[in-house]
Design a protein around this motif. Sequence first.
Motif, PDB file in Angstrom:
ATOM      1  N   PHE A   9      30.058  -0.567  50.951  1.00 14.91           N
ATOM      2  CA  PHE A   9      29.267  -0.830  49.780  1.00 14.91           C
ATOM      3  C   PHE A   9      27.840  -0.797  49.897  1.00 14.91           C
ATOM      4  O   PHE A   9      27.130  -0.250  49.129  1.00 14.91           O
ATOM      5  N   TYR A  19      26.985   2.830  49.620  1.00 12.89           N
ATOM      6  CA  TYR A  19      27.294   2.971  48.036  1.00 12.89           C
ATOM      7  C   TYR A  19      25.965   2.862  47.682  1.00 12.89           C
ATOM      8  O   TYR A  19      25.306   3.355  46.699  1.00 12.89           O
ATOM      9  N   GLN A  20      25.339   1.623  47.857  1.00 10.71           N
ATOM     10  CA  GLN A  20      24.065   1.033  47.425  1.00 10.71           C
ATOM     11  C   GLN A  20      23.114   1.921  47.606  1.00 10.71           C
ATOM     12  O   GLN A  20      22.000   2.161  46.709  1.00 10.71           O
ATOM     13  N   ASP A  50      23.333   4.959  45.677  1.00 12.47           N
ATOM     14  CA  ASP A  50      22.898   4.529  44.110  1.00 12.47           C
ATOM     15  C   ASP A  50      21.486   4.191  43.976  1.00 12.47           C
ATOM     16  O   ASP A  50      20.896   4.363  42.867  1.00 12.47           O
ATOM     17  N   LYS A  75      29.026   9.540  44.031  1.00 16.19           N
ATOM     18  CA  LYS A  75      29.341   8.272  43.889  1.00 16.19           C
ATOM     19  C   LYS A  75      30.605   7.858  43.624  1.00 16.19           C
ATOM     20  O   LYS A  75      31.392   7.135  44.282  1.00 16.19           O
ATOM     21  N   ASN A  76      31.411   8.638  42.867  1.00 20.89           N
ATOM     22  CA  ASN A  76      32.625   8.463  42.657  1.00 20.89           C
ATOM     23  C   ASN A  76      33.778   8.773  43.768  1.00 20.89           C
ATOM     24  O   ASN A  76      34.663   8.031  43.922  1.00 20.89           O
ATOM     25  N   ILE A 134      33.496   6.080  46.397  1.00 19.85           N
ATOM     26  CA  ILE A 134      34.451   4.884  45.831  1.00 19.85           C
ATOM     27  C   ILE A 134      35.743   5.261  46.229  1.00 19.85           C
ATOM     28  O   ILE A 134      36.285   4.295  46.775  1.00 19.85           O
ATOM     29  N   ILE A 135      36.276   6.400  45.932  1.00 26.33           N
ATOM     30  CA  ILE A 135      37.487   6.739  46.369  1.00 26.33           C
ATOM     31  C   ILE A 135      37.756   6.797  47.777  1.00 26.33           C
ATOM     32  O   ILE A 135      38.774   6.332  48.363  1.00 26.33           O
ATOM     33  N   MET A 150      36.329   4.820  50.035  1.00 26.93           N
ATOM     34  CA  MET A 150      36.415   3.408  50.611  1.00 26.93           C
ATOM     35  C   MET A 150      37.383   2.831  50.368  1.00 26.93           C
ATOM     36  O   MET A 150      37.997   2.302  51.186  1.00 26.93           O
ATOM     37  N   VAL A 151      38.289   3.014  49.054  1.00 29.60           N
ATOM     38  CA  VAL A 151      39.440   2.636  48.930  1.00 29.60           C
ATOM     39  C   VAL A 151      40.432   3.171  49.611  1.00 29.60           C
ATOM     40  O   VAL A 151      41.250   2.402  50.351  1.00 29.60           O
TER      41      VAL A 151
END
Length: 65
Positions: free
Chosen positions: A15, A18-19, A22, A34-35, A38-39, A41-42
């Motif tokens: 996270f 990500y920040q 961003d 960014k997308n 997220i993928i 990280m999951v």
Amino acid sequence: MRKPFRYVLYMMVGFLIYQIIDSGETGFSHTEVKNTLIIVMVAVFVLLLIVRVIKQRYDDRDGDS
């Protein structure tokens, strides 16, 4: 460090990355990046959970012998 805390720590580091992306202070501020992050990280989180389950099953099998 307890194992559940480790997963929370990994998610917090992801996270944080990500920040940073961003924030716009890097050249990687594209929506696609960014997308993708997220993928990723999951996916890493799910893989860690799968490895944890496999390890527990392996340890349980060795304990029964």
